[in-house]
Motif scaffolding. Structure first.
Motif, short mmCIF file in Angstrom:
data_model
loop_
_atom_site.label_atom_id
_atom_site.label_comp_id
_atom_site.label_asym_id
_atom_site.label_seq_id
_atom_site.Cartn_x
_atom_site.Cartn_y
_atom_site.Cartn_z
N LYS A 1 45.86 51.81 21.81
CA LYS A 1 44.79 51.54 22.77
C LYS A 1 45.11 50.32 23.60
CE LYS A 1 39.82 50.68 23.07
NZ LYS A 1 38.56 50.49 22.29
N SER A 2 45.66 49.27 22.97
CA SER A 2 46.00 48.05 23.69
C SER A 2 47.07 48.31 24.74
CB SER A 2 46.50 46.99 22.69
OG SER A 2 46.93 45.82 23.38
N ASP A 3 48.10 49.08 24.38
CA ASP A 3 49.17 49.39 25.33
C ASP A 3 48.64 50.21 26.50
OD1 ASP A 3 51.17 48.03 24.16
OD2 ASP A 3 52.34 49.75 23.51
N GLU B 1 45.59 50.26 27.73
CA GLU B 1 44.78 49.40 28.58
C GLU B 1 45.65 48.49 29.44
OE1 GLU B 1 42.23 47.40 25.86
OE2 GLU B 1 40.80 49.08 25.69
N ARG B 2 46.75 47.98 28.85
CA ARG B 2 47.66 47.13 29.61
C ARG B 2 48.35 47.91 30.72
NH1 ARG B 2 48.79 43.13 32.55
NH2 ARG B 2 50.98 42.43 32.53
N ALA B 3 48.73 49.15 30.44
CA ALA B 3 49.37 49.99 31.46
C ALA B 3 48.42 50.23 32.62
CB ALA B 3 49.82 51.30 30.84
N ARG B 4 47.17 50.56 32.31
CA ARG B 4 46.19 50.80 33.36
C ARG B 4 45.93 49.54 34.19
NH1 ARG B 4 46.69 55.92 34.23
NH2 ARG B 4 45.87 57.27 32.61
N GLN B 5 45.94 48.39 33.52
CA GLN B 5 45.73 47.13 34.23
C GLN B 5 46.87 46.87 35.22
OE1 GLN B 5 45.53 43.72 31.66
NE2 GLN B 5 45.27 42.27 33.34
N ILE B 6 48.10 47.12 34.78
CA ILE B 6 49.26 46.93 35.66
C ILE B 6 49.17 47.87 36.86
CG2 ILE B 6 51.77 47.22 35.82
CD1 ILE B 6 51.90 46.36 32.86
N GLU B 7 48.81 49.13 36.60
CA GLU B 7 48.71 50.10 37.69
C GLU B 7 47.62 49.71 38.69
OE1 GLU B 7 50.22 54.11 35.34
OE2 GLU B 7 48.10 53.59 35.35
N GLY C 1 50.33 56.33 14.00
CA GLY C 1 49.07 56.03 13.34
C GLY C 1 48.49 54.66 13.66
N PHE C 2 49.10 53.93 14.60
CA PHE C 2 48.63 52.60 14.96
C PHE C 2 47.69 52.71 16.16
CE2 PHE C 2 53.01 51.63 13.23
CZ PHE C 2 52.55 51.26 11.98
N SER C 3 46.46 53.10 15.90
CA SER C 3 45.53 53.40 16.99
C SER C 3 45.18 52.18 17.83
CB SER C 3 44.25 54.03 16.42
OG SER C 3 43.65 53.18 15.46
N HIS C 4 45.03 51.01 17.19
CA HIS C 4 44.67 49.81 17.94
C HIS C 4 45.80 49.39 18.87
CE1 HIS C 4 40.92 49.31 15.83
NE2 HIS C 4 41.53 49.32 14.66
N ARG C 5 47.03 49.44 18.39
CA ARG C 5 48.17 49.12 19.25
C ARG C 5 48.28 50.11 20.40
NH1 ARG C 5 53.11 47.76 15.01
NH2 ARG C 5 51.97 46.33 13.66
N TYR D 1 54.77 50.92 28.78
CA TYR D 1 53.54 50.74 28.01
C TYR D 1 52.89 52.08 27.69
CZ TYR D 1 53.15 45.63 28.31
OH TYR D 1 53.34 44.28 28.15
N HIS D 2 52.87 52.99 28.68
CA HIS D 2 52.29 54.31 28.46
C HIS D 2 53.01 55.06 27.34
CE1 HIS D 2 49.07 55.13 31.27
NE2 HIS D 2 49.72 54.55 32.24
N LEU D 3 54.33 55.06 27.41
CA LEU D 3 55.10 55.81 26.42
C LEU D 3 55.00 55.16 25.04
CD1 LEU D 3 56.86 58.20 25.83
CD2 LEU D 3 58.86 56.91 26.60
N ARG D 4 55.01 53.82 25.00
CA ARG D 4 54.87 53.14 23.70
C ARG D 4 53.49 53.40 23.10
NH1 ARG D 4 55.79 46.72 22.62
NH2 ARG D 4 53.69 46.66 23.54
N SER D 5 52.49 53.54 23.97
CA SER D 5 51.15 53.89 23.49
C SER D 5 51.17 55.23 22.76
CB SER D 5 50.17 53.94 24.66
OG SER D 5 48.91 54.43 24.25
N LEU D 6 51.88 56.19 23.31
CA LEU D 6 52.01 57.50 22.66
C LEU D 6 52.73 57.37 21.32
CD1 LEU D 6 52.90 59.86 25.64
CD2 LEU D 6 50.80 59.87 24.30
#
Length: 503
Positions: A168-170, A172-178, A162-166, A151-156
């Motif tokens: 941000k979502s990824d 947040e999901r990574a942080r939730q899992i951690e 240029g997909f800022s919303h995606r 999730y972290h790497l896909r967020s990058l």
């Protein structure tokens, strides 16, 4: 005019011509020309280039999305075949990669793991193929829904596309899992706490208490302060540099110097070793960056351009680029194969004292004498964040192996662990009485070490345990762990190198 379904959109002849126009290339361009054009346009229209102009940033996001569609189509079709001028569609065109490979991926998931796809995505990311990277990481996440690192790497990747919303979502999901993993870990009994899986001997050695580390033998040879240390990946050789102008190669098993690359007239401030252990790079007080072949111990090339001493050097993970920071306030990218300068980054206003490249090969951080840490995109070489965290006195930088944390040694003697993306302070370590001159992680990230002007070496665990290693009679300027974690090398102003071990 007839239409033909391509992936998830219908592509007409007008659309194809508009794709070429959008990328500013002529119909019939080669695949390489398409790729280079896309990268150039993506760099020009990256939303992060307009942080103070919301309207322009929104326009850039829309342009990036359009560029991605154009590039995806032209990349997945033979761009060297000029579209017919009569408006008819290509009956022989290849299917879209997005459409054709999805079934292959589903077929292969029975034989490939989430980790396999994560590594594939990481490789694509290092090569600058962000869309392919995102696709591979998506498969990894489908196979393992709690894959925080994916999730972290896909967020990058989404951010780069240029997909800022995606993005941000990824994130947040990574942080939730951690967070969920951390809560489960706290509830577990100490004897049942899940330990990360590592492939090297450090996982065994790390069970030893920090107090068991000791220095069986100092290494004497340099005639002035030791400035930098770097291990070859085989763990058998250590490279050191000094203000005396020498670069020495040490045999760790024998505990002695075996050869020297140079005994020069100019002080050497920094050394680095490529990930394949074939080359070393050095930065000198004469403003040059030199490339050395380790096996033959010969000088391959001298890069010139800096107008003041080079204080920091690093190899990119793919070994294609050397990055240098100088007292002239610039960061320079040098191409190893073509022996030329790729970029000169001038955002710093003072001497660049430290640089560190993320192990994922996507980002670089650098710090100077008076300003905050700057974060850069390794592919576009554009500034991502001009102020990563509220730190204005960073002397030493090191990324963690998990690619998400950044270790910062500060002038006030404090070490901070930051979120490498946001600059948020995750943890703080106090104990040194003077400036922290050097920091280094083990390759598993279980431990890190620091050296200070207070003449001590300190070992830290992320759980808060620490131990002080005494022995140096001068400022500890350099620090490096061997790849297997068996040795910690420290270099000092007392002209010695100490090899610490818990064996």
């Amino acid at each position: 005019m007839s239409t033909r379904s391509i992936g998830i959109w219908n592509t007409r002849m007008d659309d194809i011509l508009s794709y070429y126009k959008l990328l500013n290339i002529q119909p019939g361009a080669t695949q390489e020309e398409v790729k280079q054009a896309y990268r150039k346009q993506a760099m020009l229209w990256h939303p992060d280039r307009f942080p103070d102009n919301p309207q322009k940033q929104q326009e850039a996001e829309e342009r990036i999305k359009a560029l991605n569609i154009a590039y995806a189509y032209l990349r997945d079709h033979d761009a060297s075949q000029t579209p017919p001028s009569n408006g008819s569609t290509h009956s022989s065109s290849k299917p879209s990669r997005n459409a054709s490979t999805s079934s292959n991926i589903r077929y292969q998931t029975s034989r490939r793991t989430a980790e396999t796809y994560f590594q594939e995505g990481s490789d694509f990311a290092k090569a600058g193929d962000y869309q392919e990277a995102a696709d591979a990481l998506s498969v990894a996440i489908r196979l393992r829904s709690d894959y925080a690192e994916a999730y972290h790497l896909r967020s990058l990747m989404f951010s780069s596309l240029g997909f800022s919303h995606r993005a941000k979502s990824d994130k947040e999901r990574a942080r939730q899992i951690e967070l969920e993993n951390a809560m489960r870990s706290r509830k577990a009994k100490p004897t049942q706490r899940a330990q990360p899986q590592y492939a090297n001997s450090e996982s065994v050695m790390s069970t030893q208490p920090l107090s068991s580390w000791h220095c069986p033998r100092p290494l004497y040879r340099h005639h002035d302060s030791v400035t930098s240390l770097a291990f070859a990946q085989n763990g058998k050789l250590l490279i050191s540099s000094s203000l005396d102008g020498a670069i020495y190669i040490w045999n760790i098993a024998r505990g002695r110097q075996v050869s020297n690359l140079v005994d020069g007239d100019h002080a050497i401030h920094a050394v680095a070793v490529s990930s394949d252990s074939q080359f070393a790079a050095s930065g000198g007080s004469d403003g040059t960056v030199k490339l050395w072949h380790l096996r033959t111990e010969t000088l391959v090339h001298t890069f010139t351009g800096h107008t003041a001493p080079v204080l920091a050097v690093a190899f990119s993970p793919n070994r294609k680029v050397i990055v240098s920071g100088s007292d002239d306030g610039t960061v320079r990218f040098w191409h190893v194969q073509h022996r030329g300068v790729l970029s000169v980054l001038k955002e710093h206003q003072a001497a660049v004292r430290a640089i560190a490249i993320n192990p994922n090969g996507l980002t670089l951080v650098s710090s100077d004498a008076t300003h905050s840490i700057i974060q850069w995109d390794m592919q576009t070489r554009q500034c991502l964040q001009p102020s990563l965290g509220a730190i204005h006195d960073a002397l030493a930088l090191a990324f963690s192996p998990n690619r998400r944390d950044l270790l910062v040694g500060r002038l006030n003697g404090i070490i901070q662990r930051l979120d490498a993306e946001t600059g948020e302070v995750i943890d703080q370590f106090e104990g040194h009485q003077q400036a922290v001159q050097s920091v280094a992680f083990t390759q598993t990230g279980r431990l890190f070490a620091s050296g200070s002007g207070d003449r001590t070496v300190r070992l830290w665990s992320l759980d808060g345990e620490q131990v002080t290693l005494d022995g140096h009679d001068g400022s500890v300027n350099a620090m490096a762990f061997s790849p297997n974690g068996e040795f910690l090398a420290s270099g000092s102003g007392d002209r010695t190198i100490r090899l610490w071990t818990n064996r």
